[in-house]
Scaffold this active site. Sequence first.
Site, PDB file in Angstrom:
ATOM      1  N   VAL A   1       5.326  28.277  13.293  1.00 40.58           N
ATOM      2  CA  VAL A   1       5.597  27.857  14.666  1.00 40.58           C
ATOM      3  C   VAL A   1       7.096  27.680  14.870  1.00 40.58           C
ATOM      4  O   VAL A   1       7.771  27.050  14.046  1.00 40.58           O
ATOM      5  CB  VAL A   1       4.861  26.533  14.977  1.00 40.58           C
ATOM      6  CG1 VAL A   1       5.192  26.049  16.381  1.00 40.58           C
ATOM      7  CG2 VAL A   1       3.357  26.710  14.822  1.00 40.58           C
TER       8      VAL A   1
ATOM      9  N   ASP B   1     -11.144  20.814  14.042  1.00 42.25           N
ATOM     10  CA  ASP B   1     -10.112  20.757  13.004  1.00 42.25           C
ATOM     11  C   ASP B   1      -9.196  19.561  13.272  1.00 42.25           C
ATOM     12  O   ASP B   1      -7.975  19.680  13.235  1.00 42.25           O
ATOM     13  CB  ASP B   1      -9.310  22.065  12.995  1.00 42.25           C
ATOM     14  CG  ASP B   1      -8.540  22.272  11.697  1.00 42.25           C
ATOM     15  OD1 ASP B   1      -8.868  21.610  10.692  1.00 42.25           O
ATOM     16  OD2 ASP B   1      -7.601  23.093  11.681  1.00 42.25           O
TER      17      ASP B   1
ATOM     18  N   LEU C   1       9.406  25.205  13.037  1.00 35.47           N
ATOM     19  CA  LEU C   1       9.013  23.795  13.042  1.00 35.47           C
ATOM     20  C   LEU C   1       7.996  23.511  11.941  1.00 35.47           C
ATOM     21  O   LEU C   1       7.967  22.427  11.364  1.00 35.47           O
ATOM     22  CB  LEU C   1       8.394  23.420  14.398  1.00 35.47           C
ATOM     23  CG  LEU C   1       9.312  23.377  15.610  1.00 35.47           C
ATOM     24  CD1 LEU C   1       8.486  23.164  16.873  1.00 35.47           C
ATOM     25  CD2 LEU C   1      10.335  22.258  15.456  1.00 35.47           C
ATOM     26  N   ALA C   2       7.117  24.482  11.695  1.00 38.09           N
ATOM     27  CA  ALA C   2       6.055  24.309  10.694  1.00 38.09           C
ATOM     28  C   ALA C   2       5.641  25.678  10.187  1.00 38.09           C
ATOM     29  O   ALA C   2       5.765  26.688  10.893  1.00 38.09           O
ATOM     30  CB  ALA C   2       4.861  23.580  11.298  1.00 38.09           C
ATOM     31  N   SER C   3       5.128  25.693   8.951  1.00 44.62           N
ATOM     32  CA  SER C   3       4.689  26.953   8.352  1.00 44.62           C
ATOM     33  C   SER C   3       3.410  26.710   7.568  1.00 44.62           C
ATOM     34  O   SER C   3       3.316  25.749   6.802  1.00 44.62           O
ATOM     35  CB  SER C   3       5.775  27.500   7.421  1.00 44.62           C
ATOM     36  OG  SER C   3       5.336  28.667   6.766  1.00 44.62           O
TER      37      SER C   3
ATOM     38  N   ALA D   1       0.008  31.270   9.864  1.00 51.47           N
ATOM     39  CA  ALA D   1       1.010  31.421  10.921  1.00 51.47           C
ATOM     40  C   ALA D   1       2.134  30.413  10.730  1.00 51.47           C
ATOM     41  O   ALA D   1       2.034  29.492   9.917  1.00 51.47           O
ATOM     42  CB  ALA D   1       0.355  31.224  12.285  1.00 51.47           C
TER      43      ALA D   1
ATOM     44  N   SER E   1      -0.442  28.930   5.982  1.00 44.38           N
ATOM     45  CA  SER E   1      -0.857  30.172   5.326  1.00 44.38           C
ATOM     46  C   SER E   1      -1.075  31.313   6.304  1.00 44.38           C
ATOM     47  O   SER E   1      -0.859  32.473   5.971  1.00 44.38           O
ATOM     48  CB  SER E   1      -2.134  29.928   4.525  1.00 44.38           C
ATOM     49  OG  SER E   1      -3.146  29.425   5.366  1.00 44.38           O
TER      50      SER E   1
END
Length: 533
Positions: A140, A289, A132-134, A138, A136
């Site tokens: 997902v 964050d 789904l997402a990448s 990790a 630096s």
Amino acid sequence: MKLLAFRRLLRIQRVVVRYRLDDLILELPMLPWWLRLLGAALPWRWLPRRKLELTRGARLRLALQDLGPIFIKFGQILSTRRDLLPDDIANELAWLQDKVPPFPPELAVKRIEEQLGAKIEQVFARFEREPLASASVAQVHAARLKSGEEVVVKVIRPNLEPVIRSDIAWLFILARLAERVSSEARRLHPVEVVSDYEKTIVDELDLLREAANASQLRRNFEGSPLLYVPQVYWDWCRPKVLVMERIYGIPVTDLETLRDQRTDFKALAERGVEIFFTQVFRDSFFHADMHPGNIFVSTRAPWSPQYIAVDCGIVGSLTDEDQDYLARNLIAFFKRDYRKVAQLHIDSGWVPAETKVNDFEAAIRTVCEPIFEKPLKDISFGQVLLRLFQTARRFNMEIQPQLVLLQKTLLNIEGLGRQLYPELDLWATAQPFLERWMRERVSPKQLLRNFQQQVEQVPHLSQMARDTLERLSQPHAHNAPPPEWKSSRHDWLGRLVGAVLLVGAAEVGLGQQLEAWPAWVMLAGGVFLILRR
């Protein structure tokens, strides 16, 4: 490891040359003359080079992007340190994106299976290999547990630790070099900045820590209409793998979709501010964050919008004393009581005790009076804190990592709120909250809680007195640093005498001998004399 470090050095040198960072370094006023002369003699500076039509901030940003994810994240953290960097560089670094190509799904599956000690199909009814997402650190993946829950699986990149160690080592080398050659650089504490970054990146590598943070934040807002935090599935969490409830919300930056569902933007903006101050002052535990990529809006009840927060890898907390000083600072600041702001900074230990309060007050007034010429709704709360920290840095304010995190988070929340609702008056939302919190600090319930904490100190009273007497009896005792309890910002004198009285009262109440009173009174007098020295 040595080969990796050498290769990274060559890579850094090539990037420095490509983006003319040596020109930027040699232009620094803090650079000593001999180093400037040495830099001018570098071999590549004598070769013809094409001209770069880029600002210094853009050159630094592109260089960090070329150096890879660890330097990108360092640049992102630097962009929040506006008390250290010029605005043009900080603004440019804020554009750094922590997006990198995904690593192969086979490696993700292998790491998950190693961490869980089971085959992927034994744990998940479905596992989507396309991430789904990448980022630096990790990436997902979406999945469904055997028990039917829709989840996301976060997995740390393989072989990341050696690269991080090598890059952090080079950052430390550069920071120490800067401190050694320039007194002006020493004032900026570059080694401490790198050390803070090292802690942040190492913490992000431990997904059990992130899971614990998410659980704490979820518990703090359980049943709240303000904020929802996805559930952690602890049975499937490991140091390098995190399994959480999958949420379906609208990205907070997708204004068109939010308008289509008739979201109340004013309520959404004000609730963001309320969430921030609730985390900081009620819970003393805040998501640090909260950039737009980590915030979603629930699709339910758009007339009473609820935020959804993800990625709790970075959190902050404040001590009771820091909470108190921060609240009083903000209230005094918006009342334009600069004398009180200056005195609070000294009393809190944020600036050295020998700071001249008159000079500090004048510096704060000079910076802040122009800000308050604007209407309150146009004043940036985050910028107020930033200018305050920048002024305090000139008076040798020590780096307060928790306050840096707080200021960064406030800037994010405020920027987001103004994007959602440009007329947002942050002070109108925050002032009642702060004043109510200050009143609760002196409520009977809170005073009783403080009283109970005082009682808990009683068993340690005699040991503290003995430790102090022993320390003072040692040679050079007066040059030794004070014990931790004495250097605390608490008024220990009042506390110790109060504790003595409590002990006496307890002894009378328990039917002990009244002759114990003289001993306690003597101890109180001795402690008083010791602490007065």
